[in-house]
Design a protein around this motif. Structure first.
Motif, short mmCIF file in Angstrom:
data_model
loop_
_atom_site.label_atom_id
_atom_site.label_comp_id
_atom_site.label_asym_id
_atom_site.label_seq_id
_atom_site.Cartn_x
_atom_site.Cartn_y
_atom_site.Cartn_z
N ASN A 332 0.85 -1.19 0.00
CA ASN A 332 0.00 0.00 0.00
C ASN A 332 0.88 1.24 0.00
O ASN A 332 1.80 1.36 0.82
CB ASN A 332 -0.92 -0.01 1.21
CG ASN A 332 -1.93 -1.14 1.16
OD1 ASN A 332 -2.51 -1.41 0.12
ND2 ASN A 332 -2.13 -1.83 2.28
N PHE A 342 -2.25 0.67 -4.25
CA PHE A 342 -1.17 -0.29 -4.02
C PHE A 342 -0.58 -0.74 -5.35
O PHE A 342 -1.18 -0.59 -6.42
CB PHE A 342 -1.66 -1.50 -3.21
CG PHE A 342 -2.81 -2.26 -3.83
CD1 PHE A 342 -2.59 -3.17 -4.86
CD2 PHE A 342 -4.11 -2.09 -3.36
CE1 PHE A 342 -3.64 -3.88 -5.42
CE2 PHE A 342 -5.17 -2.80 -3.92
CZ PHE A 342 -4.93 -3.69 -4.96
N TRP A 374 -6.50 -0.39 -5.75
CA TRP A 374 -6.72 0.42 -4.55
C TRP A 374 -7.74 -0.23 -3.64
O TRP A 374 -8.61 -0.99 -4.07
CB TRP A 374 -7.16 1.83 -4.92
CG TRP A 374 -8.44 1.92 -5.68
CD1 TRP A 374 -9.71 1.97 -5.19
CD2 TRP A 374 -8.59 1.96 -7.11
NE1 TRP A 374 -10.63 2.04 -6.19
CE2 TRP A 374 -9.97 2.04 -7.39
CE3 TRP A 374 -7.69 1.94 -8.18
CZ2 TRP A 374 -10.47 2.09 -8.69
CZ3 TRP A 374 -8.19 1.99 -9.47
CH2 TRP A 374 -9.56 2.07 -9.72
#
Length: 433
Positions: A332, A342, A374
Motif C-alpha cells: 500500500n 497499491f 486500490w
C-alpha cells in the motif's frame, strides 16, 4: 466493514486498555472527511447502439444492406469517488435480453458491445437535488457477426471483436437515494473490414453515436461512522486489535473480474485470418486468500482465476481456456482519506489450453506479472473492505506450431469483497452483553 460492529456500543476493555484509549488514532475531522470520499452504487441501464450497414456476398455478388439499432439491458455496479466528483463503474450486459431486428437476407446478425469499465468526471459534484454534467471514457468490446440464410458454413459467419474506448458525455440528476443519468457515447472506430468469406473482406460501418439511460441506487455506507460516539468506538477498536494482535490478519476475497485482451495472436493471423480480429476475453471469478501485514502496510496472498472463450467462423471452431494460480505481493503506497492505492508483483503457474477443430494444445508454465489497484479503507479496524485489482502478465501465450496464441489479458476486478478473519471475534470478546 459490518455495520453492526460500528454501532454505538461501549467496549469494556481490560484496565490497561481503558486507561489508554483516546481519540488520537482517528480524529473526528479525519472520519468526517474520509467517510464522504466514496459511495457504493448498484443498478441498471439500457444501452442503445445505433445501427449501420454492411457488405455481404449473395450468389457470388457483393451486396450491401443496413441494420437497425440494438437495445441491451445491463447491470451496473461501481463507486462514486473523490467526494462526488468522479464515478468508476463496470457494467455487465444481459445479452439474452438484448433486442435487434435481423435483416431478411441474413439468418442471423449480431451487433453488440460487451462488459464496460469506465470513469465519469463531474466538474460540478454530485449532491441531492442537483443536475451534474459529466464527461467520461470507457473501455468495452465491440462485437459484430452476420450469417447468410443458406447456412453454407458449419460455424456461420466470422465474428469481429475489438476493444474500443468511446468518449462519453451526459448529465446525472441526484436524489437522496438515486442517480438518474442520460448519456451519449462517441466511438471513433465506425468502420471495419469484415470477412464475408474465408478469403474476402467487405466493409461494415457503424453509426458512431450510442445512447444510454440508467438508474442507480447509491449508499453512503460509512456515513454512520461520523457519529462522535462511533469515532470513540473506532479508537477503542484499534486498541482492541493492538491488544489482541489482530491489526495484522488473514483475509479472503471474492469478486467479478473482466479479462481485456492486450495483444492479437500471430497464430490466428497466419492460419485463420478471418478470426484474427476476434477478441479473446470475458468474465471470470476472482478468488483470493492472504495475509495483511500492518507495520509494512502490505498484503501477500494467493488467487485463482479461470477464463474461457470460443472463437468461431466459417468452418473453424477454437476453444480457449486459461487457469491461473497466482502468488501476489503488493505494498500500500499511501492513505489519502480512505483511498489506499497499491502496487506489486505476481508469480503464477499458468495452464493454457486451446482446442482447434478438435486438436488439443496445452502448456503449463510459470509467469511473472504486475498487480496494482486500490482499497477503500477509512480505518484499519474494519472487518471487511472493498478492493479493486488490476493484473497483467506481459507476453503470456500458448505456442502452437511455432506461433503465439495470446493470453496476455489486463484483468480488471472492479469490486472485490475482502473479509478479515478473526477481528469479529476479537470485538465480541469485549462487547457488552
Amino acid at each position: 466493514m459490518k455495520k453492526a460492529y460500528f454501532l454505538p456500543f461501549c467496549f469494556y476493555l481490560l484496565s490497561y486498555a481503558q486507561a489508554q484509549v483516546d481519540t488520537t488514532v482517528y480524529s473526528q475531522e479525519y472520519i468526517e472527511r474520509s467517510t464522504k470520499f466514496a459511495w457504493f452504487t448498484l443498478g441498471g441501464d439500457i444501452l442503445m447502439l445505433s445501427g449501420g450497414d454492411t457488405d455481404f456476398l449473395q450468389d457470388g455478388t457483393l451486396r450491401n444492406t443496413s441494420f437497425s439499432n440494438t437495445f441491451i439491458p445491463r447491470i451496473t455496479l461501481g463507486g462514486i469517488h473523490f467526494w462526488g466528483y468522479a464515478d468508476f463503474y463496470v457494467t455487465f450486459p444481459l445479452s439474452l435480453l438484448s433486442w435487434q431486428n435481423t435483416p431478411t437476407v441474413f439468418e442471423e446478425l449480431s451487433y453488440s458491445q460487451g462488459i464496460e469499465t469506465g470513469m465519469r468526471i463531474y466538474p460540478i459534484k454530485l449532491q441531492p437535488d442537483r443536475v451534474s454534467p459529466f464527461v467520461g471514457l470507457s473501455f468495452r468490446s465491440l462485437s459484430y457477426q452476420h450469417t447468410l440464410e443458406e447456412g453454407e458454413y458449419t460455424e456461420g459467419g466470422a465474428r469481429y471483436r475489438r476493444m474500443i474506448a468511446p468518449l462519453q458525455f451526459g448529465a446525472t440528476y441526484t436524489t437522496d437515494k438515486y442517480l438518474i443519468s442520460a448519456s451519449a457515447y462517441y466511438q471513433f472506430q465506425d468502420e471495419i473490414d469484415y470477412y464475408i468469406s474465408p478469403t474476402q473482406t467487405g466493409t461494415t460501418t457503424f453509426e458512431p453515436f450510442s445512447f444510454n439511460v440508467s438508474l442507480l441506487r447509491y449508499w453512503d455506507t460509512d456515513g454512520f461512522m461520523r457519529n462522535p460516539k462511533v469515532v470513540r468506538n473506532l479508537n477503542e477498536q484499534h486498541h482492541v486489535l493492538v491488544k489482541e494482535n489482530r491489526l495484522s490478519t488473514w483475509y479472503w476475497g471474492l469478486g467479478p473480474s473482466a479479462g481485456l485482451q492486450i495483444s492479437r495472436s500471430g497464430y490466428l493471423e497466419r492460419n485463420f485470418p478471418y478470426l484474427y480480429d476476434d477478441y479473446f476475453g470475458g468474465f471470470m471469478p476472482d478468488i483470493t486468500f492472504g495475509r495483511f501485514f500492518n507495520k509494512p502496510d502490505m498484503n501477500v496472498g494467493v488467487s485463482f482465476r479461470t477464463l474461457g472463450d470460443r472463437l468461431t467462423g466459417f468452418d473453424t471452431e477454437i476453444r480457449l481456456r486459461r487457469y491461473s494460480f497466482m502468488l501476489e505481493s503488493y505494498k500500500n503506497l499511501f492513505n489519502w482519506l480512505g483511498f489506499v492505492p497499491f502496487a506489486g508483483v505476481t508469480g503464477s503457474v499458468e495452464n493454457l489450453r486451446a482446442n482447434v477443430n478438435g486438436t488439443e494444445y496445452q502448456e503449463t508454465k510459470p509467469a511473472l506479472g504486475l498487480i496494482f489497484g486500490w482499497d477503500i479503507r477509512v480505518t484499519k479496524t474494519g472487518t471487511s473492505l472493498l478492493r479493486t485489482n488490476l493484473r497483467w502478465i506481459p507476453d503470456l501465450h500458448l505456442e502452437i506450431e511455432g506461433e503465439k496464441m495470446m493470453f496476455d489479458h489486463l484483468e480488471f476486478n472492479f469490486i472485490q469483497w475482502v473479509q478479515f478473519i478473526g477481528r469479529k471475534k476479537a470485538y465480541e470478546k469485549y462487547r457488552t452483553k
